[in-house]
Write a protein that holds these residues in place. Sequence first.
Motif, PDB file in Angstrom:
ATOM      1  N   ASP A  24       0.855  -1.183   0.000  1.00 21.92           N
ATOM      2  CA  ASP A  24       0.000   0.000   0.000  1.00 21.92           C
ATOM      3  C   ASP A  24       0.894   1.235   0.000  1.00 21.92           C
ATOM      4  O   ASP A  24       2.116   1.148   0.120  1.00 21.92           O
ATOM      5  CB  ASP A  24      -0.992  -0.012   1.163  1.00 21.92           C
ATOM      6  CG  ASP A  24      -0.340   0.089   2.537  1.00 21.92           C
ATOM      7  OD1 ASP A  24       0.808   0.564   2.661  1.00 21.92           O
ATOM      8  OD2 ASP A  24      -1.006  -0.304   3.508  1.00 21.92           O
ATOM      9  N   GLU A  25       0.283   2.406  -0.135  1.00 23.06           N
ATOM     10  CA  GLU A  25       1.048   3.640  -0.259  1.00 23.06           C
ATOM     11  C   GLU A  25       1.929   3.915   0.958  1.00 23.06           C
ATOM     12  O   GLU A  25       3.072   4.346   0.819  1.00 23.06           O
ATOM     13  CB  GLU A  25       0.108   4.818  -0.488  1.00 23.06           C
ATOM     14  CG  GLU A  25       0.833   6.128  -0.655  1.00 23.06           C
ATOM     15  CD  GLU A  25      -0.107   7.282  -0.921  1.00 23.06           C
ATOM     16  OE1 GLU A  25      -0.385   8.034   0.040  1.00 23.06           O
ATOM     17  OE2 GLU A  25      -0.557   7.421  -2.058  1.00 23.06           O
ATOM     18  N   THR A  26       1.428   3.639   2.142  1.00 21.67           N
ATOM     19  CA  THR A  26       2.196   3.890   3.359  1.00 21.67           C
ATOM     20  C   THR A  26       3.497   3.093   3.361  1.00 21.67           C
ATOM     21  O   THR A  26       4.569   3.617   3.671  1.00 21.67           O
ATOM     22  CB  THR A  26       1.359   3.552   4.611  1.00 21.67           C
ATOM     23  OG1 THR A  26       0.162   4.323   4.575  1.00 21.67           O
ATOM     24  CG2 THR A  26       2.111   3.839   5.890  1.00 21.67           C
ATOM     25  N   LEU A  29       5.942   4.399   0.588  1.00 20.97           N
ATOM     26  CA  LEU A  29       6.643   5.624   0.964  1.00 20.97           C
ATOM     27  C   LEU A  29       7.668   5.369   2.069  1.00 20.97           C
ATOM     28  O   LEU A  29       8.773   5.925   2.027  1.00 20.97           O
ATOM     29  CB  LEU A  29       5.652   6.704   1.372  1.00 20.97           C
ATOM     30  CG  LEU A  29       4.740   7.199   0.242  1.00 20.97           C
ATOM     31  CD1 LEU A  29       3.728   8.201   0.773  1.00 20.97           C
ATOM     32  CD2 LEU A  29       5.531   7.776  -0.913  1.00 20.97           C
ATOM     33  N   ALA A  30       7.339   4.533   3.032  1.00 17.51           N
ATOM     34  CA  ALA A  30       8.283   4.258   4.125  1.00 17.51           C
ATOM     35  C   ALA A  30       9.487   3.465   3.633  1.00 17.51           C
ATOM     36  O   ALA A  30      10.642   3.871   3.833  1.00 17.51           O
ATOM     37  CB  ALA A  30       7.574   3.519   5.258  1.00 17.51           C
ATOM     38  N   TRP A  92       1.733   9.306  -5.827  1.00 20.38           N
ATOM     39  CA  TRP A  92       2.664   9.420  -4.714  1.00 20.38           C
ATOM     40  C   TRP A  92       4.036   9.826  -5.238  1.00 20.38           C
ATOM     41  O   TRP A  92       4.371   9.575  -6.394  1.00 20.38           O
ATOM     42  CB  TRP A  92       2.740   8.133  -3.892  1.00 20.38           C
ATOM     43  CG  TRP A  92       3.167   6.901  -4.649  1.00 20.38           C
ATOM     44  CD1 TRP A  92       2.351   5.894  -5.112  1.00 20.38           C
ATOM     45  CD2 TRP A  92       4.508   6.522  -5.022  1.00 20.38           C
ATOM     46  NE1 TRP A  92       3.100   4.941  -5.751  1.00 20.38           N
ATOM     47  CE2 TRP A  92       4.425   5.296  -5.705  1.00 20.38           C
ATOM     48  CE3 TRP A  92       5.748   7.099  -4.852  1.00 20.38           C
ATOM     49  CZ2 TRP A  92       5.543   4.642  -6.217  1.00 20.38           C
ATOM     50  CZ3 TRP A  92       6.869   6.459  -5.363  1.00 20.38           C
ATOM     51  CH2 TRP A  92       6.748   5.238  -6.026  1.00 20.38           C
ATOM     52  N   SER A 131       1.559  13.036  -1.906  1.00 21.66           N
ATOM     53  CA  SER A 131       0.575  12.164  -2.556  1.00 21.66           C
ATOM     54  C   SER A 131      -0.790  12.802  -2.374  1.00 21.66           C
ATOM     55  O   SER A 131      -0.970  13.645  -1.485  1.00 21.66           O
ATOM     56  CB  SER A 131       0.581  10.754  -1.950  1.00 21.66           C
ATOM     57  OG  SER A 131      -0.167  10.710  -0.760  1.00 21.66           O
ATOM     58  N   THR A 133      -3.219  11.573  -0.938  1.00 18.70           N
ATOM     59  CA  THR A 133      -3.738  11.271   0.391  1.00 18.70           C
ATOM     60  C   THR A 133      -2.993  12.007   1.502  1.00 18.70           C
ATOM     61  O   THR A 133      -3.580  12.306   2.538  1.00 18.70           O
ATOM     62  CB  THR A 133      -3.696   9.752   0.680  1.00 18.70           C
ATOM     63  OG1 THR A 133      -2.363   9.287   0.507  1.00 18.70           O
ATOM     64  CG2 THR A 133      -4.619   8.990  -0.247  1.00 18.70           C
ATOM     65  N   LEU A 134      -1.708  12.313   1.290  1.00 18.13           N
ATOM     66  CA  LEU A 134      -0.907  13.007   2.308  1.00 18.13           C
ATOM     67  C   LEU A 134      -1.005  14.527   2.212  1.00 18.13           C
ATOM     68  O   LEU A 134      -0.819  15.233   3.188  1.00 18.13           O
ATOM     69  CB  LEU A 134       0.574  12.667   2.140  1.00 18.13           C
ATOM     70  CG  LEU A 134       1.022  11.269   2.441  1.00 18.13           C
ATOM     71  CD1 LEU A 134       2.494  11.109   2.084  1.00 18.13           C
ATOM     72  CD2 LEU A 134       0.800  10.952   3.897  1.00 18.13           C
TER      73      LEU A 134
END
Length: 188
Positions: A24-26, A29-30, A92, A131, A133-134
């Motif tokens: 997933d995006e989280t 990115l991490a 993202w 992104s 969402t962020l």
Amino acid sequence: MSGSLAPLRRFVAAFSALLDTNPDETVTLARGGALLRDLLAADDWLPETHAVPDAERYRQYLLHRDPGGRFSVVSFVWGPGQSTPVHDHRVWGLVGVLRGAEIAESYVRDAAGLRRTEVTRLERGAIDAVSPTLGDLHKVSNGLADAPSVSIHVYGADIGAVRRFTYDASGDAKPFVSGYSPAPALSL
């Protein structure tokens, strides 16, 4: 400085392997941010052809485009005093400062227009994420008044082909497709 492309090759292979797990995006990115931090540890791998500033405007050089369209890697080169307009990405993204420093200004768009919400100075080695969402609206400027800065960006698409928008102070949107600055293709 132009050394071996091996660090970029390793980064691309590791990022591809990360995306193969369909995170997933989280997680993207991490874990992707950690991979980017490793790439930024040395800057002798970036070919000079992809680090040339322009006197008029910032440059955006394509370093790698994933054959499946899952991500792209780009070097941004900022001359003294150069900045982007406020813009979005629609995907993202990770930004890592390779040389110099950048100022990242985050914005929100509401009925009153654009409102700046945060200003962050990113020094060499710092990572930032964007992104939808962020928070996807920002303006980026060279943090140095007397020298170029270079950052490495990773996006969840071929960012040079994505239809995006710039925004004026009233919040009005203007479409654009960034494309890339001319440079020799890299053989990874």
